[in-house]
Scaffold this motif. Structure first.
Motif, mmCIF file in Angstrom:
data_model
loop_
_atom_site.group_PDB
_atom_site.id
_atom_site.type_symbol
_atom_site.label_atom_id
_atom_site.label_comp_id
_atom_site.label_asym_id
_atom_site.label_seq_id
_atom_site.Cartn_x
_atom_site.Cartn_y
_atom_site.Cartn_z
ATOM 1 N N CYS B 562 62.109 30.685 -116.511
ATOM 2 C CA CYS B 562 63.411 31.032 -116.776
ATOM 3 C C CYS B 562 64.587 29.997 -117.193
ATOM 4 C CB CYS B 562 64.122 32.067 -115.837
ATOM 5 S SG CYS B 562 65.944 32.384 -115.754
ATOM 6 N N CYS B 584 72.148 32.520 -115.092
ATOM 7 C CA CYS B 584 71.376 33.282 -114.353
ATOM 8 C C CYS B 584 71.976 34.954 -114.665
ATOM 9 C CB CYS B 584 71.579 33.149 -112.973
ATOM 10 S SG CYS B 584 70.623 34.356 -111.855
ATOM 11 N N CYS B 587 68.125 38.819 -112.238
ATOM 12 C CA CYS B 587 67.007 39.761 -112.212
ATOM 13 C C CYS B 587 66.237 39.762 -111.142
ATOM 14 C CB CYS B 587 66.457 39.431 -113.819
ATOM 15 S SG CYS B 587 65.234 38.153 -113.669
ATOM 16 N N CYS B 590 62.613 35.512 -109.912
ATOM 17 C CA CYS B 590 62.153 33.986 -109.518
ATOM 18 C C CYS B 590 61.903 34.211 -107.978
ATOM 19 C CB CYS B 590 63.501 32.894 -109.736
ATOM 20 S SG CYS B 590 64.851 33.353 -109.254
HETATM 21 S S1 SF4 Z 1 67.465 35.810 -110.788
HETATM 22 FE FE1 SF4 Z 1 66.102 34.106 -111.289
HETATM 23 S S2 SF4 Z 1 64.744 34.536 -112.919
HETATM 24 FE FE2 SF4 Z 1 66.494 36.237 -112.989
HETATM 25 S S3 SF4 Z 1 67.760 35.086 -114.513
HETATM 26 FE FE3 SF4 Z 1 68.550 34.416 -112.437
HETATM 27 S S4 SF4 Z 1 67.353 32.432 -112.145
HETATM 28 FE FE4 SF4 Z 1 66.371 33.550 -113.875
#
Ligand code: SF4
Ligand code: SF4
Lengths: 203, 601
Positions: B562, B584, B587, B590
């Motif tokens: 990401c 970010c 979502c 991660c």
């Molecule tokens: S939650 Fe994690 S994977 Fe999703 S956009 Fe944010 S940093 Fe990226």
């Protein structure tokens, strides 16, 4: 002396509004009657790739869409790794405008490549060219996310440095961005002129 | 040609917009094609600015070109838009049209990758000019892009041939002024002069066997395409688009496209032959320049095609021996020419060690969820040409095989039969690739009794090129809800045994579905749904952040790929893994990778 034209590299990463920056600036120079060529070079991938715009205005027809290394008058960069990528192209009396914002390269995040050992900001300052550094952290406030508006902040900064008419620029901003973003953009533009003004006064 | 003669307006346009303007001025009735960087926007501009022109994104380039060929036979000027790798798909259709009778002008606007920062597939559309013996035009700036577009249609009709307008990334993405007639009124003409138009196989059979016959049933099939091209080559010596600028007698350069301007800037004194028509060549002009100068160079982006064709005329010219081609050089720049041809030119070298930017997926992209699951379970898979191909790059390593658009299903099938189905090598494909040609792979897999698993990523558009509509989108040029094709229904109709549809963001569900499909005894399809985050501007959730007290810097989250997750050097030189709050989307992917519960929101 009459300005016969300049070669400008505008650099940053995808999503930083480089195309809007060059679009606004091109309208300004068009109004002044200059000939222009603007070439956008993009990488692969949707986001976060390097973006560079070769922006040339002149009182004579512009030939090459790319600026030859050594012919760059200004590097205007919204991301400091990208600033470093373009420093070598500057003329001896060329000027650098760079944000200290940094989006770490994927290759560094994943340790496929080593990052530069030194501070990038210091490397830029140490260059033989005149440099103007804008640190977004210093100018951040709860009601103004400068990182999202760096393009227009830099436009104000550049216009102040060149001594251009802010009225004209703001008019172009008004005509070019969607209604609901006009106010935010004007705030950003003015912020840029203020930062530049303070910096120029201190030199 | 003086289309810019009576201009009333001047506007800054990039090459793509200028080509669209040219299509309008040429009176194009039908435009069809398939998206492909850098030329996708030609269609976007045509559709938005000139609603008079019928536009469609076809299922693939071959279909698009066939639509244009049909419309051309009906008597109307028709345009096919694609990039060069797309023309490989459509090459069979072009071969069919080459040399055949042309009623309404037929022009292909084809984009070559030349001029991108990173990566070039290093194709050159001009090969098709040589192979099929058809004309290729190449503009040097936006004004010419517009003007040559009109000229291309005239040539197509006058010499009864399809014509290629070659544009590069540099032309497409460079903005310069275009003078045009603002009050120009759009005119469509119907030109039906040939009652039949057949591929060369039919035509040449009749022409060679029935030579000399005057029977109208036979002669209506004749089209002396070689004579047409000879006539074009002859006449091209007088075309305005080919320009001989005789100056200094020392250096002469034959060039075309944007390199013309690099030459003019670096070698202002040189004598130059600037070609607008790069195939066939104006022999007289070339020989005149060769006579005039001591040293003759050819400066062309892409492959050494001008060079070969000029040498074929018996003219000796210096090209790739001085300017080595790919991979030694990606493209010409003024710097390259200066280094080689200007004595004592100063040399500038970039700062060493500035880290390179590998391509990254957008934060919140559904492809990242799939890549993560494949990697986590060490499932071997093929990627397609889709945003998901970023999973092939070394910072992600989710896929081990990737080739061309629409290929992954057949690739996986081939792998699995060769390995006697002892492994399940999975195919991942986007919705664009699926409709383009992937669907053929799926039909093939079914009737040849394969057990392979296919993951189809349905993000409701062709995301990689900026979100154009595909057959299963709920928008598009000619969209009607009742005509939307549904991926699951089509898979079922084709005969897929096991089909499941899941939401990409439901990580556990998605993981289970993929694992089930992979272990199924039959063929299976997992349809992963989530509209493209970028195209559809999905609303953001609260961004995640990393609790530095819990983070052990294992970097497992970075492997997710990401864009928002960064490793940063703090003031004291220590490294922190952080999430960029502006990027970010929340979502939560991660956090599935972190074993230390350090990622919070
Ligand atoms: S939650 Fe994690 S994977 Fe999703 S956009 Fe944010 S940093 Fe990226
Ligand atoms: S996975 Fe967790 S512990 Fe590992 S670096 Fe990322 S946040 Fe830190």
């Amino acid at each position: 002396m009459q300005d016969t034209g300049k070669n400008i590299i505008i650099a940053g990463v995808g999503g930083q509004g480089i195309l809007l920056f060059s679009n606004l600036l091109s309208k300004f120079y068009m109004k002044l009657g200059y000939e222009l060529k603007i070439s956008d070079v993009i990488g692969l991938g949707q986001r976060g790739g390097g973006v560079e715009s070769h922006f040339r205005y002149s009182d004579k027809p512009v030939l090459s869409p790319f600026i030859k290394a050594g012919d760059v008058d200004y590097v205007i960069s919204f991301e400091q790794t990208e600033t470093l990528r373009h420093l070598h192209g500057l003329k001896e009396d060329g000027v650098v405008f760079s944000s200290t914002y940094e989006l770490t390269s994927t290759s560094v995040n994943t340790r496929l490549q080593k990052d530069l050992p030194e501070s990038k900001t210091e490397m830029i300052k140490r260059s033989e060219n005149e440099t103007f550094i804008v640190d977004p952290e210093v100018h951040k406030s709860p009601d103004f996310n400068i990182n999202k508006m760096m393009n227009v902040v830099m436009l104000g900064y550049y216009a102040e440095f060149r001594g251009y008419s802010h009225e004209e620029m703001i008019q172009i901003v008004r005509e070019s961005v969607p209604e609901k973003f006009v106010e935010g953009n004007i705030i950003a533009y003015k912020k840029g002129t203020e930062i530049a003004n303070a910096e120029l006064a201190s030199r | 040609m003086k289309t810019g003669n009576e201009f009333t307006a001047v506007k800054m346009m990039n090459g793509n917009e200028a080509v669209a303007r040219g299509a309008f001025e040429a009176g194009v009735k039908v435009a069809a094609g398939f998206p492909g960087t850098p030329s996708t926007e030609v269609m976007d501009y045509t559709q938005h600015k000139y609603p008079e022109i019928y536009c469609e994104w076809s299922t693939n380039e071959k279909v698009g070109l066939e639509v244009a060929i049909g419309a051309s036979f009906a008597g109307y000027r028709s345009l096919a838009i694609m990039k060069t790798v797309g023309l490989h798909v459509a090459a069979d259709a072009l071969g069919g049209a080459a040399g055949s009778q042309i009623n309404g002008g037929l022009v292909l606007v084809v984009g070559d990758d030349v001029g991108r920062i990173a990566g070039d597939d290093y194709n050159d559309v001009r090969h098709y000019g040589n192979m099929f013996n058809i004309p290729v035009l190449e503009p040097s700036d936006s004004q010419e892009a517009k003007d040559l577009m009109v000229k291309a249609f005239e040539i197509s009709e006058e010499y009864s041939t399809p014509v290629i307008l070659k544009i590069t990334s540099v032309i497409c993405k460079t903005t310069s002024k275009v003078e045009y007639d603002e009050d120009y009124t759009y005119q469509v003409k119907c030109r039906e002069i040939y009652p039949v138009s057949f591929s060369k196989v039919i035509m040449t059979t009749i022409m060679t066997k029935a030579k000399g016959s005057e029977h109208p049933k036979l002669t209506k099939c004749f089209n002396d395409f070689t004579a047409n091209m000879k006539r074009l080559a002859q006449n091209s010596n007088d075309f305005d688009m080919n320009r001989l600028e005789l100056n200094d007698k020392k250096i002469g350069v034959i060039t075309a496209g944007t390199p013309y301007y690099y030459v003019k800037e670096v070698l202002p004194e040189a004598s130059v032959l600037k070609l607008g028509l790069v195939m066939p060549l104006p022999e007289k002009m070339i020989k005149e320049l060769a006579e005039h100068v001591d040293e003759l160079y050819v400066i062309e982006d892409g492959h050494d095609l001008l060079e070969k064709n000029i040498k074929d005329l018996g003219v000796s010219v210096i090209g790739k021996e001085l300017f080595p081609k790919f991979p030694d050089m990606m493209r010409f720049t003024p710097d390259v020419i200066e280094e080689k041809l200007v004595p004592n030119a100063p040399k500038r070298t970039p700062i060493e060690g500035v880290p390179f930017r590998l391509p990254v997926s957008c934060a919140g992209c559904s492809h990242l969820f799939i890549s993560q699951i494949l990697r986590k379970h060490k499932i071997k898979a093929a990627a397609d040409v889709t945003c998901g191909l970023i999973g092939c790059f070394p910072h992600m390593e989710s896929y081990s095989l990737q080739k061309c658009m629409g290929s992954s299903i057949a690739l996986a099938h081939g792998y699995n039969i060769a390995k006697d189905h002892k492994e399940n090598f999975v195919a991942m494909i986007g919705d664009g690739g699926f409709w383009a040609t992937g669907i053929n792979g799926l039909m093939n897999l079914i009737f040849n009794d394969s057990k392979s698993t296919v993951i189809i990523v349905d993000n409701s558009c062709l995301a990689m090129t900026g979100g154009q509509n595909v057959a299963s989108s709920e928008f598009g040029f000619n969209y009607k809800p009742e005509n939307k094709l549904d991926i699951a229904t089509v898979c079922e109709a084709i005969g897929v045994k096991d089909i499941v549809t899941v939401d990409a963001y439901e990580f556990d569900d998605l993981e289970k579905s993929i694992l089930n499909a992979v272990s199924a005894e039959t063929n299976s399809v997992v349809i992963v749904k989530k509209p493209c985050v970028t195209k559809f501007k999905l609303p953001k959730e609260t961004p995640s952040y990393i609790d530095q007290d819990k983070c052990v810097k294992c970097r497992k989250c970075i492997d997710v790929g990401c864009l928002a997750i960064e490793s940063k050097k703090a003031e004291d030189g220590s490294v922190e893994i952080v999430i960029n709050q502006d990027i970010c989307t929340g979502c939560r992917l991660c956090s599935t990778a972190c074993k230390f519960e350090a990622i919070k929101s």
